[in-house]
Design an enzyme around this catalytic site. Structure first.
Site, mmCIF file in Angstrom:
data_model
loop_
_atom_site.group_PDB
_atom_site.id
_atom_site.type_symbol
_atom_site.label_atom_id
_atom_site.label_comp_id
_atom_site.label_asym_id
_atom_site.label_seq_id
_atom_site.Cartn_x
_atom_site.Cartn_y
_atom_site.Cartn_z
ATOM 1 N N TRP A 127 0.838 -1.215 0.000
ATOM 2 C CA TRP A 127 0.000 0.000 0.000
ATOM 3 C C TRP A 127 0.865 1.255 0.000
ATOM 4 O O TRP A 127 0.384 2.359 -0.250
ATOM 5 C CB TRP A 127 -0.962 0.000 1.201
ATOM 6 C CG TRP A 127 -0.335 0.210 2.559
ATOM 7 C CD1 TRP A 127 0.858 -0.320 3.001
ATOM 8 C CD2 TRP A 127 -0.825 0.980 3.652
ATOM 9 N NE1 TRP A 127 1.107 0.057 4.291
ATOM 10 C CE2 TRP A 127 0.094 0.857 4.724
ATOM 11 C CE3 TRP A 127 -1.959 1.756 3.847
ATOM 12 C CZ2 TRP A 127 -0.095 1.484 5.951
ATOM 13 C CZ3 TRP A 127 -2.149 2.374 5.075
ATOM 14 C CH2 TRP A 127 -1.227 2.233 6.108
ATOM 15 N N ASP A 128 2.156 1.075 0.257
ATOM 16 C CA ASP A 128 3.107 2.186 0.212
ATOM 17 C C ASP A 128 2.915 3.000 -1.069
ATOM 18 O O ASP A 128 3.060 4.226 -1.072
ATOM 19 C CB ASP A 128 4.554 1.660 0.215
ATOM 20 C CG ASP A 128 4.885 0.812 1.444
ATOM 21 O OD1 ASP A 128 3.990 0.111 1.923
ATOM 22 O OD2 ASP A 128 6.039 0.840 1.889
ATOM 23 N N GLU A 171 0.859 -2.927 12.720
ATOM 24 C CA GLU A 171 1.101 -4.373 12.576
ATOM 25 C C GLU A 171 1.532 -5.040 13.885
ATOM 26 O O GLU A 171 1.805 -6.241 13.906
ATOM 27 C CB GLU A 171 2.156 -4.600 11.490
ATOM 28 C CG GLU A 171 1.652 -4.203 10.113
ATOM 29 C CD GLU A 171 2.738 -4.192 9.040
ATOM 30 O OE1 GLU A 171 3.938 -4.155 9.394
ATOM 31 O OE2 GLU A 171 2.388 -4.195 7.850
ATOM 32 N N LYS A 213 2.901 0.470 16.268
ATOM 33 C CA LYS A 213 4.081 0.572 15.413
ATOM 34 C C LYS A 213 4.075 1.849 14.570
ATOM 35 O O LYS A 213 5.092 2.472 14.334
ATOM 36 C CB LYS A 213 4.070 -0.650 14.490
ATOM 37 C CG LYS A 213 5.209 -0.733 13.509
ATOM 38 C CD LYS A 213 5.087 -2.023 12.708
ATOM 39 C CE LYS A 213 6.202 -2.199 11.706
ATOM 40 N NZ LYS A 213 6.047 -3.452 10.938
ATOM 41 N N GLN A 214 2.877 2.200 14.066
ATOM 42 C CA GLN A 214 2.800 3.313 13.116
ATOM 43 C C GLN A 214 1.403 3.904 13.170
ATOM 44 O O GLN A 214 0.485 3.274 13.696
ATOM 45 C CB GLN A 214 3.106 2.816 11.713
ATOM 46 C CG GLN A 214 2.130 1.798 11.169
ATOM 47 C CD GLN A 214 2.708 1.016 10.003
ATOM 48 O OE1 GLN A 214 3.275 -0.054 10.202
ATOM 49 N NE2 GLN A 214 2.545 1.523 8.789
HETATM 50 O O1 IFM Z 1 3.697 -1.388 4.022
HETATM 51 C C1 IFM Z 1 4.609 -1.303 5.065
HETATM 52 C C2 IFM Z 1 3.864 -1.577 6.355
HETATM 53 O O2 IFM Z 1 2.880 -0.616 6.591
HETATM 54 C C3 IFM Z 1 4.832 -1.599 7.520
HETATM 55 N N1 IFM Z 1 5.838 -2.590 7.279
HETATM 56 C C4 IFM Z 1 6.619 -2.342 6.064
HETATM 57 C C5 IFM Z 1 5.714 -2.305 4.846
HETATM 58 C C6 IFM Z 1 6.539 -2.001 3.587
HETATM 59 O O3 IFM Z 1 7.087 -0.726 3.653
#
Ligand code: IFM
Length: 727
Positions: free
Chosen positions: A319-320, A460, A572-573
């Site tokens: 999804w990046d 994640e 994590k994010q």
């Molecule tokens: O898409 C990301 C994910 O959100 C977090 N782990 C790494 C992936 C690739 O950059």
């Protein structure tokens, strides 16, 4: 790390910034990648193939090979010239008292995707004697995970021209790499040429005599073709054709075309910042790599998480691309944005298979995608600390990607009128993903609403959760968007929309059904307050200081760490905050503020995607200091190796979201009824930002200062920048 930072590419070919000569002076990954050229690894997972190294060069200076670890190196300069897309290295090397100045220069042509150029200049400073100089295409390369190529043949084509033919193992892609060399010696001194075509390499070795301060120069033009390319002939013929004949480029003509192409790109994409020099450089670094990573013609490839700069994530697409990188292309090069979306359309067959195999309808896009669109996320990865296999659930459960792709396509359409795209590619993606969500939800009679159990949201650290707010919100929007697209096709009178409507077998009842599900999928909100629970049960988890569990600090084995994370309010994010970046107008300031205050202190930012999102949300909240802090975290992600893994490849999503943190964040650019709206909130140390964005056939040139906003508009065509025109 430097090799990743100094990657050169053009979206077709990417070559890491490794040294040209044999290297034993530090860690190195020699990497050459062509977009879309994958081969299965030992577990059958497609991996971007590391192809023969076309820039390999060796020098023997008066009998002594130039190897940096063996000699004394002074005046070492490595320069990534981002304005012209050229990598240069110059050094003074002394061995056994002989001192030599050497300069390497190379580029991957932005104007002609198959071509690259290299120039090496050698000057003995205090000796006279023989220079032995070798240009090689070196087939003795492999991915970190193993070798994916077999050399078929090395061949001399003509004087100064050699070719290496290889084959990828398991995917049977033929690769032709060829070069034509042009040596230049002082006063036309005789030079001997020897061809070596064994041991899996094709090389040309030159010998000449030099006196002190005399300069020898070696140029070569290189070409790469593969059997994936749309060529009307064999890979061999296409390769030879590109370098022979009266119109074949020389180093100088190719470099001129290349730098002219970069000039056009910078005119179109540059962001000028009157502020700290480092900030300016970091933003340009992001723009430079985004441009380099995107194919200028091929819609069968997208941009992997690492672009073409390394092997982490095996070159897979996440999804990046649609959420983090695509906006840069939407606003600077709409045609490139469209191609990136076409790639997803071409992978629909894989997405349909994935849905079917999991027992759903429609299309469920791969969390990690390669050439076919089938899921390529590994099921296990080794724990970096113990080597023990750790189960990865993202390929099964990180399903928000399907809605993210529709979001990307809709985002493109919000800014560019493109009817054929809307009624074709977009409609098919939106409808097939809506069908997936409609079959994915479960009815929860006690709550009297629909649920989506067993998912992973953007965060994640929490796996297999129920009712992830982000996932539910995006799924509901996807269902409504699919319903609208289906209605439009059903009502359409044109042959085109009738054709798509029939092809997709849309039932009259489907749009209503999808909307009803969307209405019943309200994301959970705790109590009546503005706080949004990330997923069901999140608020009941333990409060733990995030530093304790951050991957960057913790030494706990991965399985144990994941168990602790699963039980903790540590993320994590950006997750809930992602919604505020994607839908800034859908939430109140009170909601944004309450959730910012709650989630920001609980976030480790272990993902490179996180900081830029925080910057954008902070700008929206007018927390300009925090916005700047997170902007810098994102912008220097690779330049300062913030996550310690830049050596494995660049973080292209961080680059995309860095661009967004300037445009969506500091400039507060929003879509308005009849154009774009800006409400700048510049960081304290910035005096001015200047840039151009494209929207509906118009180019908006923006100058923003703390006390002034100037926007001028002109037609895309008149601006002379319309190579990437929207259809
Ligand atoms: O898409 C990301 C994910 O959100 C977090 N782990 C790494 C992936 C690739 O950059």
């Amino acid at each position: 790390m430097w090799e990743s930072l100094c990657t050169l590419g053009n979206g077709y070919l990417g070559i890491r910034g490794h040294p040209e000569e044999s290297w034993d002076a530090g860690p190195s990954l020699v990497g050459t990648y062509v977009a879309g050229v994958y081969a299965p690894d030992d577990h059958g997972i497609p991996e971007l193939v590391n192809l023969p190294n076309i820039f390999a060069t060796n020098l023997v200076l008066n009998g002594s090979p130039m190897r940096l670890a063996n000699g004394n190196v002074t005046e070492y300069v490595r320069q990534l010239d981002m304005r012209h897309g050229v990598l240069r290295r110059s050094l003074v090397f002394t061995h056994h008292g002989h001192t030599t100045w050497v300069r390497f220069e190379r580029f991957v042509c932005l104007d002609a995707p198959h071509l690259a150029g290299q120039r090496v200049v050698v000057v003995p400073l205090n000796w006279s004697g023989e220079l032995e100089f070798t240009f090689t295409i070196d087939g003795a390369v492999s991915n970190r995970s193993g070798r994916h190529i077999r050399v078929i043949e090395a061949r001399q084509i003509a004087s100064h021209i050699v070719m290496l033919l290889t084959h990828t193992l398991g995917s049977e892609i033929r690769v032709g790499q060829i070069f034509r060399a042009q040596p230049w010696t002082p006063r036309k001194r005789p030079i001997s040429e020897r061809v070596e075509t064994d041991n899996g390499r094709a090389e040309l070795r030159y010998r000449c005599h030099l006196e002190p301060d005399e300069c020898a120069c070696f140029d070569r033009v290189l070409a790469t073709y593969t059997s994936r390319d749309p060529i009307d002939t064999s890979v061999e013929r296409a390769s030879v054709r590109s370098l022979r004949g009266p119109r074949a480029p020389t180093y100088a003509t190719l470099l001129a075309a290349h730098t002219a192409a970069w000039r056009r790109e910078w005119r179109r994409c540059d962001i000028e910042i009157d502020g700290p020099e480092q900030d300016q450089r970091a933003v340009r670094f992001a723009v430079f790599h985004l441009i380099q990573s995107c194919s200028r013609q091929d819609a069968s490839v997208s941009i992997g998480a690492k672009g073409l700069s390394g092997e982490a994530y095996r070159g897979h697409v996440f999804w990046d691309t649609e959420i983090f990188m695509l906006p840069f292309f939407i606003f600077t090069n709409p045609a490139a944005a469209r191609r990136l979306l076409e790639y997803r359309h071409r992978t629909l067959a894989g997405a349909r298979r994935k849905a079917r195999e999991a027992g759903y309808r429609g299309a469920m896009f791969a969390w990690e995608s390669a050439d076919t669109g089938d899921e390529t996320c590994p099921r296990f990865v080794p724990d970096p600390r113990t080597g023990e296999p750790v189960r990865v659930l993202c390929g099964d459960l990180e399903q928000h990607i399907s809605a993210d792709i529709v979001y990307g396509a809709d985002h493109y359409l919000r800014h560019h009128a493109d009817r054929t795209f809307k009624q074709g590619i977009f409609a098919e993606i939106a409808i097939e993903t809506a069908r997936f969500w409609a079959s994915r939800v479960t009815w929860n009679p006690s709550a009297n609403r629909y649920s989506i159990p067993h998912v992973i949201g953007p965060d994640e650290f929490h796996e297999d959760v129920g009712d992830s707010t982000f996932t539910n919100y995006m799924a509901a929007w996807n269902l409504r968007t699919g319903a609208a697209a289906a209605r439009e096709l059903l009502a359409g009178r044109s042959g085109h929309s009738r054709m798509w409507g029939q092809w997709l077998r849309i039932k009259e009842s489907e749009p209503d059904q999808w909307e009803a599900i969307a209405d019943g999928l309200t994301p959970p909100v705790a109590g009546n307050g503005p706080l949004i629970e990330q997923h069901k049960g999140f608020f009941a988890l333990q409060q733990v200081p995030p530093e304790q569990l951050s991957a960057r600090i913790s030494r706990t084995p991965e399985k144990q760490r994941m168990r602790r994370l699963q039980a903790a309010q540590v993320i994590k994010q950006a997750d809930v905050l992602m919604l505020f970046m994607l839908w800034p107008q859908a939430f109140s300031r009170a909601q944004k503020l309450a959730n910012w205050r709650y989630y920001e202190p609980r976030t480790t930012h272990d993902s490179s995607l996180s900081a830029g999102v925080h910057s954008i949300v902070a700008s929206d909240l007018a927390h300009t200091g925090r916005a700047y802090h997170y902007f810098r975290f994102s912008a220097f992600m690779d330049l300062e190796d913030r996550l310690g893994n830049t050596c494995d490849g660049l973080h292209l999503a961080a680059m995309g979201v860095t661009w967004q943190s300037v445009v969506r964040g500091f400039l507060q650019m929003r879509a308005a009824e009849n154009g774009l709206m800006f409400h700048p909130r510049l960081p304290k140390s910035w005096k001015e930002i200047r840039l151009a964005v494209r929207h509906r056939r118009m180019v908006y040139r923006v100058v923003a200062r703390p006390d002034l906003l100037k926007v001028t508009e002109e037609q895309m065509r008149r601006a002379g920048l319309n190579k990437g025109k929207a259809r």
